[in-house]
Design an enzyme around this catalytic site. Structure first.
Site, mmCIF file in Angstrom:
data_model
loop_
_atom_site.group_PDB
_atom_site.id
_atom_site.type_symbol
_atom_site.label_atom_id
_atom_site.label_comp_id
_atom_site.label_asym_id
_atom_site.label_seq_id
_atom_site.Cartn_x
_atom_site.Cartn_y
_atom_site.Cartn_z
ATOM 1 N N HIS A 174 1.452 -0.773 -0.266
ATOM 2 C CA HIS A 174 0.072 0.140 -0.217
ATOM 3 C C HIS A 174 0.609 1.179 -0.105
ATOM 4 C CE1 HIS A 174 -3.557 -2.922 0.495
ATOM 5 N NE2 HIS A 174 -4.593 -1.290 0.288
ATOM 6 N N ASP B 286 -5.436 -7.416 -5.827
ATOM 7 C CA ASP B 286 -6.070 -8.841 -4.639
ATOM 8 C C ASP B 286 -6.269 -9.993 -5.752
ATOM 9 O OD1 ASP B 286 -5.319 -8.204 -1.923
ATOM 10 O OD2 ASP B 286 -7.249 -6.345 -2.028
ATOM 11 N N CYS C 27 -10.673 -0.797 -10.905
ATOM 12 C CA CYS C 27 -9.799 0.046 -10.385
ATOM 13 C C CYS C 27 -8.594 -0.462 -9.545
ATOM 14 C CB CYS C 27 -10.869 0.303 -8.965
ATOM 15 S SG CYS C 27 -10.684 -0.635 -8.148
HETATM 16 C C1 PEP Z 1 -7.096 -4.165 -5.758
HETATM 17 O O1 PEP Z 1 -6.860 -4.723 -5.052
HETATM 18 O O2 PEP Z 1 -7.013 -4.401 -6.078
HETATM 19 C C2 PEP Z 1 -7.766 -2.879 -5.312
HETATM 20 C C3 PEP Z 1 -8.207 -1.810 -5.591
HETATM 21 O O3 PEP Z 1 -7.721 -2.414 -3.407
HETATM 22 P P1 PEP Z 1 -6.680 -2.722 -2.683
HETATM 23 O O4 PEP Z 1 -5.303 -2.207 -3.390
HETATM 24 O O5 PEP Z 1 -6.985 -1.257 -1.795
HETATM 25 O O6 PEP Z 1 -6.932 -4.345 -1.365
HETATM 26 MG MG MG Z 2 -8.102 -5.461 -2.478
#
Ligand code: PEP
Ligand code: MG
Length: 542
Positions: free
Chosen positions: A193, A456, A503
Site C-alpha cells: 500500500h 487482490d 480500480c
Molecule cells: C485491489 O485489490 O485491486 C484494490 C483496488 O484494492 P486494494 O489495493 O486497496 O486492496
Molecule cells: Mg483489494
C-alpha cells in the site's frame, strides 16, 4: 580514501519518474508517536517537566550559537521558542492529557502540538499563523528529548529523497508531501500500500533498495524507471538525468493538452476515466489531472490516520468535502478495507498466520456491525451533498451482499426517522476474489456495478502474497488467468445490465488499455498521475 562517486544501488521500481536532490534518512522524529497507557501519571508529569528543562537549555545554547553566527535579530527565534515552552496554556494542555487520559508524555506533547498548531494555522493574522510551525518545532524537540535522542543535525527543511527502512501507510500519509522528491525504502514490495500511495501522490518510489547507513544528506538521483538509486552522481550522470527530468516535464505538459478531453476512441467509443484517492488531500491531484470522477476512495486511510475510531461526524465531513469538491462528478467510496497489510492498533486485531486470507475488509464489517453502521451512516449523510456511490471490498458470497444491503436498509430507516437527508447512492461491489468472479452472474443482479480489484484478484488467483517482495518476479499482472477473469466479469455485468470497471493497479497499465476497451470495460480508475497517459492511449485508438 576518496568517497566513491556515482554509486549505483539497484532496487525495484514502485513508481517511475526521476528525482534529483539530497537524501534525507527518515528519523524517528517523523514517525508516528505511539499512545501508551501509563499507570503512574505523576511520573509522566515529572518526565515532561525535566524534558522541558532540557529543551529550554538546548535552545539557550542554540541562541548563543546563532547570536555569534547570524546576529541578534535572527537568533531571537530561539528565545521565542523558549518562551513558548513555558507558555501556561501549552503546559496545562500537556498536563491535562497526561492525567485525564493516563497516557505517556510523548503522546500528550504530540496531541497538544497538533491542536495548538492547527489553532494557530487557522488564524487570520499572518504573525499568529506563522506560530503554527513554531509550536510544531518545540513539540518535536520535546518528543525527541523524551525519547532520549540527541539533536538531529542532518534534518533539513528542503525537499529531499526520503530514505527509510520501510514506511507504513499511516507513516507515509503523515509526511509533508511538498518536502518529498522521492521515496526509497530498503524493504517493501511494489504492490504494498505504501507503493500504491506513492503512485497516488505522483512521487517516484523505489523499494527493496539495499542502501547502507550514512547516506543522509548526500546528493542522489532516483531513477524510478530502472529502479536504481545513484548516490553522489558525477557531472556527466547529473547532466544526463537533468535532461531526462526535463523530458519528463515536457511530456507532462504535452499531456495537459488532454486534460479536458473526453476519453473517447476515434470511432466514438467512450469510457469513464476515474482516479483513485486515499483521502481529501488527493482531490487536488484528481482535478488537476482531469479525471472524470473518483473510482476508488480507500476510506481506510481515514482510520489509519487516527488513533481511535473516526466518528460518524469526522467521516461525514471528509466524504462530504470530497463530494462537494468533485461538484457532481461521481465519487465511489469503498467501505472499510482494513486487515491484511493494513493494521490499526485500536482495532485490536489478532496476529494471524495468513493475514491476507484472514479477518479483513467486509468480514470485519459484518462481524462488527457497529463500526460498519457508523461508516454507512456517514456515507449516506454525505450522499445528500454530491454524487456518492458506495462499494464493498472482498466479497466472496451472495449472502454477504444481501447482508450489507440489509444493514444499509436499517441505516436508511434510522436516518429517515431522524429526518436526516440522504441521496440515492449507486451500490457496487469489488470483484477481487476468484469466488466472486465465478459467481459474478449471481452477484450482478444485486448491485449497480462491479469494480475489479486486480491487485487482490491477482494475489488470490496466482496464490502470490502481494506483500512478499521475493515473489515480485512471479507476480505476473498480465497472467492469462487474470485477463480471462476480467473478461468474465465484464460479460456477467453486461448480461445483467450493470457496468464494470477496474480500480486495481492493472487499470493504469497502458500496455493493456486498448485490450480493456476492446473487452468492453466501462470505467478505469487509476492513480491521478496516470489519468492522462491512459486517456492518451484511448484517444489514439481507432
Ligand atoms: C485491489 O485489490 O485491486 C484494490 C483496488 O484494492 P486494494 O489495493 O486497496 O486492496
Ligand atoms: Mg483489494
Amino acid at each position: 580514501m576518496a568517497e566513491e562517486r556515482n554509486k549505483i544501488i539497484e532496487g525495484k521500481s514502485a513508481f517511475s519518474g526521476i528525482a534529483i536532490g539530497p537524501i534525507r534518512e527518515l528519523t524517528k522524529k517523523n514517525k508516528v508517536v505511539r499512545r501508551n497507557h501509563v499507570d503512574d501519571a505523576d511520573a509522566e508529569l515529572k518526565r515532561f517537566e525535566s524534558a522541558k528543562e532540557q529543551a529550554i537549555e538546548e535552545l539557550g545554547q542554540l541562541y548563543e550559537k546563532a547570536l555569534a553566527q547570524v546576529g541578534e535579530e535572527n537568533a531571537a527565534i530561539f528565545e521565542v521558542h523558549q518562551m513558548m515552552l513555558e507558555d501556561e496554556d501549552y503546559c496545562d494542555s500537556v498536563h491535562n492529557i497526561i492525567t485525564s487520559q493516563q497516557v505517556n508524555a510523548e503522546y500528550a506533547v504530540a496531541s497538544t502540538g497538533d491542536n495548538f498548531s492547527e489553532m494557530f494555522a487557522s488564524m487570520d493574522d499572518e504573525y499568529m499563523k506563522a506560530r503554527a510551525a513554531d509550536v510544531k518545532d518545540i513539540s518535536e524537540r520535546l518528543i525527541r528529548v523524551l525519547e532520549g535522542k540527541s539533536e538531529d543535525v542532518g534534518d533539513s527543511q528542503e525537499a529531499s529523497i526520503i530514505l527509510a527502512d520501510d514506511l507504513a501507510p499511516s507513516e507515509t500519509i503523515q509526511l509533508d508531501r511538498s518536502k518529498i522528491l522521492a521515496f526509497v525504502t530498503r524493504a517493501g514490495s511494489t504492490n504494498s500500500h505504501t507503493a500504491i500511495l506513492a503512485r497516488t501522490m505522483n512521487i517516484p518510489a523505489l523499494v527493496c533498495v539495499p542502501a547502507e547507513e550514512g547516506l543522509d544528506g548526500k546528493q542522489a538521483i532516483v531513477d524510478g524507471k530502472q529502479g536504481r538509486l545513484i548516490v553522489d552522481p558525477d557531472e556527466a550522470t547529473l547532466k544526463e538525468y537533468e535532461a531526462k527530468l526535463k523530458e519528463e516535464q515536457r511530456h507532462r505538459e504535452l499531456l495537459v493538452a488532454l486534460k479536458d478531453k473526453a476519453t473517447r476512441t476515434k470511432s466514438g467509443r467512450e469510457i469513464r476515466l476515474y482516479a483513485n484517492i486515499g483521502g481529501v488531500s488527493d482531490v487536488g491531484a484528481v482535478l488537476m489531472n482531469g479525471a472524470e470522477g473518483i473510482g476508488l476512495f480507500r476510506s481506510e486511510f481515514l482510520y489509519l490516520e487516527k488513533d481511535e475510531y473516526p466518528s460518524e461526524e469526522d467521516q461525514f465531513q471528509a466524504y462530504r468535502k470530497v463530494a462537494e469538491m468533485m461538484a457532481g462528478k461521481q465519487v465511489i467510496i469503498r467501505t472499510l478495507d482494513i486487515g491484511a497489510d493494513k493494521k490499526i492498533d485500536y482495532f485490536s486485531l489478532d496476529t494471524e498466520e495468513n493475514p491476507a486470507l484472514g479477518y479483513r475488509a467486509v468480514r470485519i464489517c459484518l462481524d462488527r456491525p457497529e463500526i460498519f453502521k457508523t461508516q454507512l451512516r456517514a456515507l449516506y449523510r454525505a450522499s445528500a451533498y454530491g454524487n456518492i456511490a458506495i462499494m464493498v471490498p472482498m466479497i466472496i458470497s451472495r449472502w454477504e451482499v444481501l447482508k450489507v444491503k440489509d444493514i444499509i436498509e436499517e441505516v436508511k430507516a434510522e436516518l429517515t426517522a431522524q429526518k436526516i437527508p440522504f441521496g440515492n447512492p449507486e451500490f457496487g461491489i469489488m470483484i477481487e476474489t476468484p469466488a466472486a468472479v465465478v459467481i459474478a452472474d449471481d452477484l450482478a443482479p444485486e448491485v449497480d456495478f462491479f469494480s475489479i480489484g486486480t491487485n487482490d484478484l491477482t494475489q488470490y488467483t496466482l496464490a502470490i502474497d502481494r506483500q512478499n517482495a521475493k515473489l515480485d518476479t512471479f507476480y505476473d499482472a498480465h497472467h492469462p488467468a487474470v485477463l480471462k477473469m476480467i473478461q468474465m466479469i465484464i460479460d456477467s455485468a453486461h448480461k445483467a445490465g450493470i457496468w464494470a470497471g477496474i480500480c486495481g493497479e492493472l487499470g493504469a497499465d497502458t500496455e493493456l488499455t486498448e485490450q480493456f476497451v476492446n473487452m468492453g470495460i466501462d470505467e478505469l480508475s487509476v492513480s491521478p498521475a496516470m489519468v492522462l497517459p491512459v486517456r492518451e492511449r484511448v484517444v489514439e485508438m481507432d
